[in-house]
Scaffold this active site. Structure first.
Site, PDB file in Angstrom:
ATOM      1  N   CYS A   1       0.753  -1.240   0.082  1.00 18.54           N
ATOM      2  CA  CYS A   1      -0.029  -0.083   0.170  1.00 18.54           C
ATOM      3  C   CYS A   1       0.738   1.393   0.027  1.00 18.54           C
ATOM      4  O   CYS A   1       1.913   1.362   0.621  1.00 18.54           O
ATOM      5  CB  CYS A   1      -0.793  -0.075   1.182  1.00 18.54           C
ATOM      6  SG  CYS A   1      -2.074   1.250   1.376  1.00 18.54           S
TER       7      CYS A   1
ATOM      8  N   CYS B   1       0.422   4.862   6.850  1.00 14.77           N
ATOM      9  CA  CYS B   1      -0.223   4.676   8.224  1.00 14.77           C
ATOM     10  C   CYS B   1       0.933   4.009   9.225  1.00 14.77           C
ATOM     11  O   CYS B   1       1.355   2.733   8.941  1.00 14.77           O
ATOM     12  CB  CYS B   1      -1.571   3.831   8.150  1.00 14.77           C
ATOM     13  SG  CYS B   1      -2.518   4.170   6.759  1.00 14.77           S
TER      14      CYS B   1
ATOM     15  N   CYS C   1       0.329  -0.020  10.337  1.00 16.61           N
ATOM     16  CA  CYS C   1      -0.050  -0.859   9.513  1.00 16.61           C
ATOM     17  C   CYS C   1       0.924  -1.699   8.764  1.00 16.61           C
ATOM     18  O   CYS C   1       2.050  -1.112   8.243  1.00 16.61           O
ATOM     19  CB  CYS C   1      -0.884  -0.225   8.272  1.00 16.61           C
ATOM     20  SG  CYS C   1      -1.681  -1.481   7.076  1.00 16.61           S
TER      21      CYS C   1
ATOM     22  N   CYS D   1     -16.549  -9.140   5.388  1.00 15.63           N
ATOM     23  CA  CYS D   1     -15.853  -7.725   5.460  1.00 15.63           C
ATOM     24  C   CYS D   1     -14.752  -8.025   4.524  1.00 15.63           C
ATOM     25  O   CYS D   1     -13.764  -8.711   4.778  1.00 15.63           O
ATOM     26  CB  CYS D   1     -15.582  -7.361   6.505  1.00 15.63           C
ATOM     27  SG  CYS D   1     -16.770  -6.901   7.579  1.00 15.63           S
TER      28      CYS D   1
ATOM     29  N   CYS E   1     -19.454  -6.086   3.393  1.00 11.98           N
ATOM     30  CA  CYS E   1     -18.839  -4.961   3.644  1.00 11.98           C
ATOM     31  C   CYS E   1     -17.643  -4.934   2.955  1.00 11.98           C
ATOM     32  O   CYS E   1     -16.867  -5.775   2.770  1.00 11.98           O
ATOM     33  CB  CYS E   1     -18.682  -4.840   5.239  1.00 11.98           C
ATOM     34  SG  CYS E   1     -17.433  -3.568   5.985  1.00 11.98           S
TER      35      CYS E   1
ATOM     36  N   CYS F   1     -19.415   2.198   8.441  1.00 10.78           N
ATOM     37  CA  CYS F   1     -18.731   1.437   9.548  1.00 10.78           C
ATOM     38  C   CYS F   1     -17.441   2.506   9.831  1.00 10.78           C
ATOM     39  O   CYS F   1     -16.542   2.423   8.840  1.00 10.78           O
ATOM     40  CB  CYS F   1     -18.477   0.270   9.078  1.00 10.78           C
ATOM     41  SG  CYS F   1     -17.269  -0.691  10.303  1.00 10.78           S
TER      42      CYS F   1
ATOM     43  N   ARG G   1     -18.098  -2.493  17.989  1.00 15.27           N
ATOM     44  CA  ARG G   1     -17.313  -3.514  17.567  1.00 15.27           C
ATOM     45  C   ARG G   1     -15.825  -3.672  18.406  1.00 15.27           C
ATOM     46  O   ARG G   1     -15.117  -2.640  18.239  1.00 15.27           O
ATOM     47  CB  ARG G   1     -16.916  -3.586  16.202  1.00 15.27           C
ATOM     48  CG  ARG G   1     -16.273  -5.146  15.873  1.00 15.27           C
ATOM     49  CD  ARG G   1     -16.172  -5.316  14.655  1.00 15.27           C
ATOM     50  NE  ARG G   1     -17.373  -5.502  13.771  1.00 15.27           N
ATOM     51  CZ  ARG G   1     -17.722  -4.906  12.749  1.00 15.27           C
ATOM     52  NH1 ARG G   1     -16.975  -4.002  12.213  1.00 15.27           N
ATOM     53  NH2 ARG G   1     -18.867  -4.856  12.140  1.00 15.27           N
TER      54      ARG G   1
HETATM   55  N1  SAM Z   1      -6.627   0.723   3.142  1.00 19.70           N
HETATM   56  C1  SAM Z   1      -7.885   0.740   3.858  1.00 19.70           C
HETATM   57  C2  SAM Z   1      -8.160   1.770   4.502  1.00 19.70           C
HETATM   58  O1  SAM Z   1      -7.061   2.273   5.256  1.00 19.70           O
HETATM   59  O2  SAM Z   1      -8.941   2.399   5.026  1.00 19.70           O
HETATM   60  C3  SAM Z   1      -8.610  -0.529   4.272  1.00 19.70           C
HETATM   61  C4  SAM Z   1      -7.956  -1.399   5.032  1.00 19.70           C
HETATM   62  S1  SAM Z   1      -7.031  -0.694   6.685  1.00 19.70           S
HETATM   63  C5  SAM Z   1      -6.044  -2.212   7.130  1.00 19.70           C
HETATM   64  C6  SAM Z   1      -8.444  -0.886   7.971  1.00 19.70           C
HETATM   65  C7  SAM Z   1      -8.428  -0.441   9.282  1.00 19.70           C
HETATM   66  O3  SAM Z   1      -7.679  -1.502   9.989  1.00 19.70           O
HETATM   67  C8  SAM Z   1      -7.367   0.847   9.521  1.00 19.70           C
HETATM   68  O4  SAM Z   1      -8.191   1.937   9.304  1.00 19.70           O
HETATM   69  C9  SAM Z   1      -7.152   0.450  11.129  1.00 19.70           C
HETATM   70  O5  SAM Z   1      -8.339   1.306  11.868  1.00 19.70           O
HETATM   71  C10 SAM Z   1      -7.161  -0.949  11.101  1.00 19.70           C
HETATM   72  N2  SAM Z   1      -5.655  -1.331  11.488  1.00 19.70           N
HETATM   73  C11 SAM Z   1      -4.980  -1.603  10.571  1.00 19.70           C
HETATM   74  N3  SAM Z   1      -3.754  -1.966  11.237  1.00 19.70           N
HETATM   75  C12 SAM Z   1      -3.919  -2.167  12.493  1.00 19.70           C
HETATM   76  C13 SAM Z   1      -3.213  -2.674  13.530  1.00 19.70           C
HETATM   77  N4  SAM Z   1      -2.032  -3.016  13.577  1.00 19.70           N
HETATM   78  N5  SAM Z   1      -3.804  -2.431  14.892  1.00 19.70           N
HETATM   79  C14 SAM Z   1      -5.103  -2.126  14.991  1.00 19.70           C
HETATM   80  N6  SAM Z   1      -5.886  -1.855  13.990  1.00 19.70           N
HETATM   81  C15 SAM Z   1      -5.307  -1.836  12.710  1.00 19.70           C
HETATM   82 FE1  SF4 Z   2      -2.912   1.340   3.428  1.00 24.29          FE
HETATM   83 FE2  SF4 Z   2      -2.702   0.141   5.940  1.00 24.29          FE
HETATM   84 FE3  SF4 Z   2      -3.066   2.656   5.514  1.00 24.29          FE
HETATM   85 FE4  SF4 Z   2      -4.991   0.819   4.931  1.00 24.29          FE
HETATM   86  S1  SF4 Z   2      -4.308   1.146   6.954  1.00 24.29           S
HETATM   87  S2  SF4 Z   2      -4.555   2.682   3.876  1.00 24.29           S
HETATM   88  S3  SF4 Z   2      -3.851  -0.799   3.879  1.00 24.29           S
HETATM   89  S4  SF4 Z   2      -1.164   1.472   5.050  1.00 24.29           S
END
Ligand code: SAM
Ligand code: SF4
Ligand code: DTB
Length: 332
Positions: free
Chosen positions: A67, A71, A74, A111, A142, A202, A274
């Protein structure tokens, strides 16, 4: 009346029908004696839901890793060295086979998540086929695919998408400490597109990212003061991932986590709150406290998107010990 004015008027009408929370009120609830907080949250919960039913969703990563976003939490960002192998968008038939297994395991909502900043036009046909196929299995759908413009949201709605997950993740103030490749306002724009296309929202966030108490309160205030409360509010406890900027973050104090759940329940009485990522690091007792504080939805299965989840056996045993039943489809 132009479109913006019309939307603002509609939002004012909705907001007039429910309490608007000030920051001071929200903070005072969050800080109240723990027993008072839990009693109030459980009372609100019982006024709106069967307290012994929990909705169960199953996640699948349909496009993993690589990606472009940064973030800090992530595993899937190409900017961090998490060691995760990136993969292409999954074949539609494989997604449907996984969804069928999830249904057989008792999940009512499927989802599907993709590690995208936003979907590309070339991927939309496959995504639409996934929604249509999962709907045909009789499950709710979802998706979480990153940012959407209004046209994309409308296309997903037309395909039959029930929910779109798009988290604000933290407070507006703390946001750019965690993510720099997009803004808090970008998140709110996508949420507006999802809402305006008629897909249920959501939206929640993550706690345990080194934020302050006030950031947790502000994050929930933003959600509670949206034109409509999100139907589902996922509260994730950070799963620290090695190689990411937050890989060494100090864990949140469990009581603070439960307070966050309780405040979400009190400010958004009819939303499904949730208990989302991070349950593998929680004791049964902590999860029980979260359910008591008003959480009434979980992710089931042994993986989330890339990280671990307790799995069916553990959850079945926990539900049995607590006398919790799965929520019926209509109510979820
Ligand atoms: N890329 C899309 C986005 O960011 O909206 C969808 C997938 S993203 C992985 C979905 C959500 O997972 C993120 O917004 C975050 O809130 C949660 N998430 C991701 N990594 C995480 C982690 N290590 N611990 C807890 N929540 C996490
Ligand atoms: Fe990409 Fe992870 Fe951020 Fe979603 S949360 S936009 S998958 S880096
Ligand atoms: C949400 O709020 N939590 C889910 C879902 N929405 C997409 C994702 C949790 C991801 C946990 C880390 C991982 O599995 O990589």
């Amino acid at each position: 009346m132009n479109a913006d004015l019309h939307l603002n008027a509609a939002a004012t009408e909705i907001n007039a029908a429910r309490p608007q929370w000030s920051r001071a009120e929200a903070q005072a609830i969050y800080d109240s004696p723990f027993n008072d907080l839990l009693f109030r949250a459980q009372t609100v919960h019982r006024e709106n839901f069967d307290p012994n039913r929990v909705q169960m969703s199953r996640l699948l990563s349909i496009k993993t890793g690589g990606c472009p976003e940064d973030c800090g939490y992530c595993s899937q960002s190409s900017r961090h060295e998490s060691g995760l192998k990136a993969s292409k968008l999954m074949e539609v038939q494989r997604v449907l086979a996984e969804a069928k297994k999830a249904k057989d395991g008792g999940a009512t909502r499927y989802c599907m998540g993709a590690a995208w900043r936003s979907p590309k036009e070339r991927d939309m046909d496959a995504v639409v086929a996934m929604i249509e196929g999962v709907k045909e299995l009789g499950m709710e759908t979802c998706m979480t695919l990153g940012m959407l413009d209004l046209g994309q949201a409308q296309r997903l709605k037309q395909a039959g998408l029930d929910y779109y997950n798009h988290n604000i993740d933290t407070s507006e103030r703390y946001y750019n400490e965690i993510i720099t490749t997009r803004t808090f306002a970008d998140r709110l724009d996508t949420l507006a597109n999802v809402r305006d296309s008629g897909i249920k929202v959501c939206c929640g966030g993550i706690v345990g990212m080194g934020e302050e108490k006030a950031d947790r309160v502000d994050m929930l205030l933003t959600l509670a003061n949206l034109p409509e409360h999100p139907d589902s509010v996922p509260i994730n406890m950070l799963i620290p991932i090695e190689g990411t900027p937050l890989g060494e973050a100090d864990p949140i104090e469990p009581i603070e986590f439960v307070r966050t759940i309780a405040l979400a329940r009190i400010m958004m009485p009819k939303s499904h709150v949730r208990l989302s990522a991070g349950r593998t690091a929680m004791s049964d007792e902590m999860q029980a406290l979260c359910f008591f504080a008003g959480a009434n939805s979980i992710f089931v299965g042994d993986t989330l998107l890339t990280a671990e989840n307790p799995g069916e056996d553990k959850d079945t045993a926990l539900f049995r010990r607590l006398g919790i039943q799965p929520m019926e489809l209509d109510a979820g």
